[in-house]
Design an enzyme around this catalytic site. Structure first.
Site, PDB file in Angstrom:
ATOM      1  N   TYR A  82      46.323  39.703  40.067  1.00 39.43           N
ATOM      2  CA  TYR A  82      45.846  39.705  41.333  1.00 39.43           C
ATOM      3  C   TYR A  82      45.098  38.375  41.571  1.00 39.43           C
ATOM      4  O   TYR A  82      45.085  37.444  42.150  1.00 39.43           O
ATOM      5  CB  TYR A  82      45.300  40.859  42.149  1.00 39.43           C
ATOM      6  CG  TYR A  82      45.054  40.893  43.372  1.00 39.43           C
ATOM      7  CD1 TYR A  82      45.793  41.357  44.088  1.00 39.43           C
ATOM      8  CD2 TYR A  82      43.522  40.688  43.855  1.00 39.43           C
ATOM      9  CE1 TYR A  82      45.566  41.305  45.685  1.00 39.43           C
ATOM     10  CE2 TYR A  82      43.450  40.554  45.032  1.00 39.43           C
ATOM     11  CZ  TYR A  82      44.315  40.880  46.023  1.00 39.43           C
ATOM     12  OH  TYR A  82      44.068  41.083  47.440  1.00 39.43           O
ATOM     13  N   LYS A  86      45.564  35.102  43.934  1.00 36.48           N
ATOM     14  CA  LYS A  86      44.711  34.666  44.867  1.00 36.48           C
ATOM     15  C   LYS A  86      44.120  33.447  44.865  1.00 36.48           C
ATOM     16  O   LYS A  86      43.803  32.757  45.566  1.00 36.48           O
ATOM     17  CB  LYS A  86      43.773  35.837  45.414  1.00 36.48           C
ATOM     18  CG  LYS A  86      44.408  37.037  45.869  1.00 36.48           C
ATOM     19  CD  LYS A  86      45.393  36.941  47.172  1.00 36.48           C
ATOM     20  CE  LYS A  86      45.762  38.241  47.725  1.00 36.48           C
ATOM     21  NZ  LYS A  86      46.544  37.856  48.898  1.00 36.48           N
TER      22      LYS A  86
END
Length: 255
Positions: A159, A163
């Protein structure tokens, strides 16, 4: 001088719009008079949002499917163009969480799924929408990054990498198309009250390490607070803002 949003009549694509931040964003754009394409993997959620917008006198259509698939991306853009005449605003909001896994504990499936949904899908959608924005000589792209795009202590390896990639994509877009009337920005939400859940393995190194840092996160935001920031960055009120990453995190990024 009075500055308005300038969104009335604009064609807006919002991904992950069946719930959470995406739903709140779609409703905010519709309230400003925009025509909204609601894209989501959840058919019921997407159609419920379209119905809610319609009941309020707005205009919306739904496209259901996995936005990491090129055929779904093509359908989203074609539907917006055919239904609304183009794509003026693209909100890359759809995303999934990882399991808070550290690198050594991240398997190929977790890595590939998170990167595909969180980073490749926004790339595919942006690439498909850009020709229509360039032909019109204007466009606004707003992506949902994360507090995890600003630090290494807010999520797992997959993640966090995805991002950070969203921020890189945003900044590249802002530079490459600044002379073409295209603006690209991102928000970096902190903790937000949505239906996203983290399926973390209890006692694993990643969740245990990340958990020790989360006491600094502050007050969780409502989805509507994130939507307000997205709408601002897409609007004419932000006409000279591009390449920015706006934390919406109750000051977490300042700690």
């Amino acid at each position: 001088m009075s500055i308005t949003t300038g969104l009335e009549g604009r064609s807006v694509v919002v991904t992950g719009a069946g719930s959470g931040i995406g739903r709140a964003t779609a409703l905010r754009f519709a309230a400003e008079g925009a025509k909204v394409l609601v894209a989501d993997l959840d058919a019921r959620g997407a159609r419920d949002v379209v119905a809610e917008i319609g009941k309020s006198g707005g205009t919306a259509v739904a496209v259901v499917g996995d936005l990491s698939e090129q055929s779904v991306v093509d359908e989203v853009v074609a539907t917006a163009v055919n239904s609304f005449g183009g794509v003026d605003v693209l909100v890359n909001n759809a995303g999934v969480m990882d399991r808070m896994s550290a690198v050594a504990d991240t398997d190929d499936g977790e890595w590939e799924r998170v990167l595909r949904v969180n980073l490749t899908a926004p790339f595919l959608l942006t690439r498909a929408a850009l020709p229509h924005m360039l032909a019109a000589g204007r466009g606004a792209i707003v992506s949902t990054a994360s507090e995890a795009s600003l630090r290494g202590s807010a999520a797992g390896a997959a993640y966090t990498a995805s991002k950070h990639g969203v921020v890189g994509l945003t900044k590249s877009l802002a530079v490459m198309y600044r002379d073409k009337g295209i603006r690209a920005n991102a928000i970096a939400p902190g903790g937000t009250a949505t239906n996203i859940r983290v399926d973390a393995e209890q006692g694993a190194h990643g969740p245990a390490t990340v958990g020790s840092y989360l006491h600094n996160m502050g007050r969780p935001a409502a989805a509507e607070e994130q939507a307000a920031a997205i709408l601002f960055l897409a609007s004419d009120a932000a006409s000279n803002i591009s390449g920015a990453v706006l934390p919406v995190d109750d000051g977490w990024s300042a700690v």
